[in-house]
Design an enzyme around this catalytic site. Sequence first.
Site, PDB file in Angstrom:
ATOM      1  N   MET A 287     104.440  40.189  32.968  1.00 15.42           N
ATOM      2  CA  MET A 287     105.775  40.704  32.645  1.00 15.42           C
ATOM      3  C   MET A 287     106.615  40.834  33.914  1.00 15.42           C
ATOM      4  SD  MET A 287     105.465  43.186  29.404  1.00 15.42           S
ATOM      5  CE  MET A 287     104.974  44.662  30.259  1.00 15.42           C
ATOM      6  N   GLY A 288     106.137  40.226  35.001  1.00 16.95           N
ATOM      7  CA  GLY A 288     106.939  40.216  36.222  1.00 16.95           C
ATOM      8  C   GLY A 288     106.776  41.477  37.056  1.00 16.95           C
ATOM      9  N   ALA A 289     107.706  41.655  38.029  1.00 19.86           N
ATOM     10  CA  ALA A 289     107.572  42.710  39.050  1.00 19.86           C
ATOM     11  C   ALA A 289     106.185  42.569  39.681  1.00 19.86           C
ATOM     12  CB  ALA A 289     107.794  44.103  38.471  1.00 19.86           C
ATOM     13  N   LEU A 290     105.935  41.364  40.155  1.00 17.06           N
ATOM     14  CA  LEU A 290     104.583  40.986  40.566  1.00 17.06           C
ATOM     15  C   LEU A 290     104.126  41.719  41.822  1.00 17.06           C
ATOM     16  CD1 LEU A 290     104.686  37.120  39.938  1.00 17.06           C
ATOM     17  CD2 LEU A 290     104.133  38.959  38.334  1.00 17.06           C
TER      18      LEU A 290
ATOM     19  N   HIS B 106      98.619  40.863  40.296  1.00 18.42           N
ATOM     20  CA  HIS B 106      99.011  39.604  39.651  1.00 18.42           C
ATOM     21  C   HIS B 106      98.650  38.409  40.553  1.00 18.42           C
ATOM     22  CE1 HIS B 106     102.179  42.459  37.978  1.00 18.42           C
ATOM     23  NE2 HIS B 106     101.680  41.971  36.869  1.00 18.42           N
TER      24      HIS B 106
ATOM     25  N   GLN C 248     105.868  44.482  22.396  1.00 25.00           N
ATOM     26  CA  GLN C 248     104.737  45.336  22.767  1.00 25.00           C
ATOM     27  C   GLN C 248     105.181  46.708  23.274  1.00 25.00           C
ATOM     28  OE1 GLN C 248     103.392  42.383  25.832  1.00 25.00           O
ATOM     29  NE2 GLN C 248     102.878  44.210  27.012  1.00 25.00           N
TER      30      GLN C 248
ATOM     31  N   LYS D 115      92.340  45.444  34.785  1.00 18.41           N
ATOM     32  CA  LYS D 115      93.194  46.631  34.790  1.00 18.41           C
ATOM     33  C   LYS D 115      93.546  47.023  33.349  1.00 18.41           C
ATOM     34  CE  LYS D 115      96.641  49.436  36.096  1.00 18.41           C
ATOM     35  NZ  LYS D 115      97.570  49.348  35.013  1.00 18.41           N
ATOM     36  N   ASP D 116      93.813  45.988  32.522  1.00 15.99           N
ATOM     37  CA  ASP D 116      94.086  46.212  31.097  1.00 15.99           C
ATOM     38  C   ASP D 116      92.849  45.757  30.334  1.00 15.99           C
ATOM     39  OD1 ASP D 116      97.166  46.835  31.104  1.00 15.99           O
ATOM     40  OD2 ASP D 116      96.853  45.196  32.508  1.00 15.99           O
TER      41      ASP D 116
ATOM     42  N   VAL E 103      92.797  45.123  41.237  1.00 16.29           N
ATOM     43  CA  VAL E 103      93.207  45.225  42.640  1.00 16.29           C
ATOM     44  C   VAL E 103      93.836  46.610  42.826  1.00 16.29           C
ATOM     45  CG1 VAL E 103      94.689  44.269  44.443  1.00 16.29           C
ATOM     46  CG2 VAL E 103      93.560  42.742  42.821  1.00 16.29           C
TER      47      VAL E 103
HETATM   48  P1  AMP Z   1     101.553  42.834  33.331  1.00 16.51           P
HETATM   49  O1  AMP Z   1     102.602  42.140  34.117  1.00 16.51           O
HETATM   50  O2  AMP Z   1     101.437  44.294  33.633  1.00 16.51           O
HETATM   51  O3  AMP Z   1     101.637  42.528  31.849  1.00 16.51           O
HETATM   52  O4  AMP Z   1     100.173  42.220  33.815  1.00 16.51           O
HETATM   53  C1  AMP Z   1      99.940  40.838  33.770  1.00 16.51           C
HETATM   54  C2  AMP Z   1      98.482  40.600  34.085  1.00 16.51           C
HETATM   55  O5  AMP Z   1      98.172  41.120  35.378  1.00 16.51           O
HETATM   56  C3  AMP Z   1      97.539  41.305  33.088  1.00 16.51           C
HETATM   57  O6  AMP Z   1      96.458  40.442  32.788  1.00 16.51           O
HETATM   58  C4  AMP Z   1      97.094  42.511  33.870  1.00 16.51           C
HETATM   59  O7  AMP Z   1      95.829  43.014  33.473  1.00 16.51           O
HETATM   60  C5  AMP Z   1      97.036  41.947  35.278  1.00 16.51           C
HETATM   61  N1  AMP Z   1      97.091  43.024  36.254  1.00 16.51           N
HETATM   62  C6  AMP Z   1      98.028  44.003  36.346  1.00 16.51           C
HETATM   63  N2  AMP Z   1      97.715  44.862  37.333  1.00 16.51           N
HETATM   64  C7  AMP Z   1      96.561  44.423  37.886  1.00 16.51           C
HETATM   65  C8  AMP Z   1      95.709  44.877  38.944  1.00 16.51           C
HETATM   66  N3  AMP Z   1      95.993  45.988  39.621  1.00 16.51           N
HETATM   67  N4  AMP Z   1      94.607  44.175  39.225  1.00 16.51           N
HETATM   68  C9  AMP Z   1      94.293  43.050  38.531  1.00 16.51           C
HETATM   69  N5  AMP Z   1      95.040  42.566  37.520  1.00 16.51           N
HETATM   70  C10 AMP Z   1      96.157  43.237  37.198  1.00 16.51           C
END
Ligand code: AMP
Length: 310
Positions: free
Chosen positions: A57-60, A64, A88, A177-178, A204
Amino acid sequence: MLGSRPIKNFTKSQGKRTPFKNKKAVYMIQIIRTIPEFRKFRKSLPPHHRVGFVPTMGALHAGHASLVEFSVKENDSTISSVFVNPTQFGQGEDLSKYPRMLENDAEILEKKGANVLFAPVTSEIYPETSSQIGFTIHDLDRKLCGASRPGHFNGVVQVVSLLFHIIHPDNAYFGEKDFQQLMIIKQLVKEQHFGVNIHGCPIVREPDGLAMSSRNLYLSHEERKQAVLLSQILFYLKENYRDFNNLEAVKSFVSEQLTQKSVMRLDYFEILSENGLNEVSGWDSAERPHAFIAAFCGNTRLIDNMPLFS
Ligand code: AMP
């Protein structure tokens, strides 16, 4: 300045590379905004070309970026999507204020070696004629975050299914993380015969242990200091959970810690089996007990998890 990175086994004439202007540099990661354009790109790839996919969802951040690194190592090209998926988010959640920083995201993806950034607008993924599709994934989506955020995993499954239909990846990378989301996606892919290999990647963390999250950007200085308690509790339990008599005792400990050491509000704390997210009968490591925590730090909901066995 970063240069253009050729897609492995893929010549320039097979795809249009869109220069992307940022403050100082011109990035050559290909930015694709529409489904037809993506389909054209996908069709142009040579046969047997392995495609890795990292949906976000960005804000990498570095979490990520680690998924992108895994994908780049294991595939001929890596596609990452940035799409803040409205379905979601529940009523009153942070959809409108969710951080959007596409230029920065493109820069991170380019540096990590991704080849394409797929960044559709909402109406591209959900035309006005879209129907509400309902999914239930065993009981996996009824507990933990599924119980706290009704409809959340329905939205996740909906968007991941749509993205898989569009991207057609061979491999897709999700963060532990999720953890519950990862379990649900694995089940979805099995039930729907998507033919995509799902890879779970380790969490991470910041140097002090806080799990990286785009939502950490919301935290004030004081909240950020308190938020680390979540991971501290999990690390403590990993070492010491066998000293507790039962799950109730662990739960009391967790809620006491939060009340005494922070102003965070516990949403849930559970220890469940890693496979299937079922209740564990005791402290037997064969059940692979795994701790899950969610708490509100101010208005920001944070989640973390950790295996309690080595
Ligand atoms: P999101 O942008 O929050 O939807 O996350 C996109 C992907 O990045 C998902 O598969 C998350 O589980 C993964 N992700 C987010 N934060 C972390 C982290 N701290 N360590 C590893 N993977 C992550």
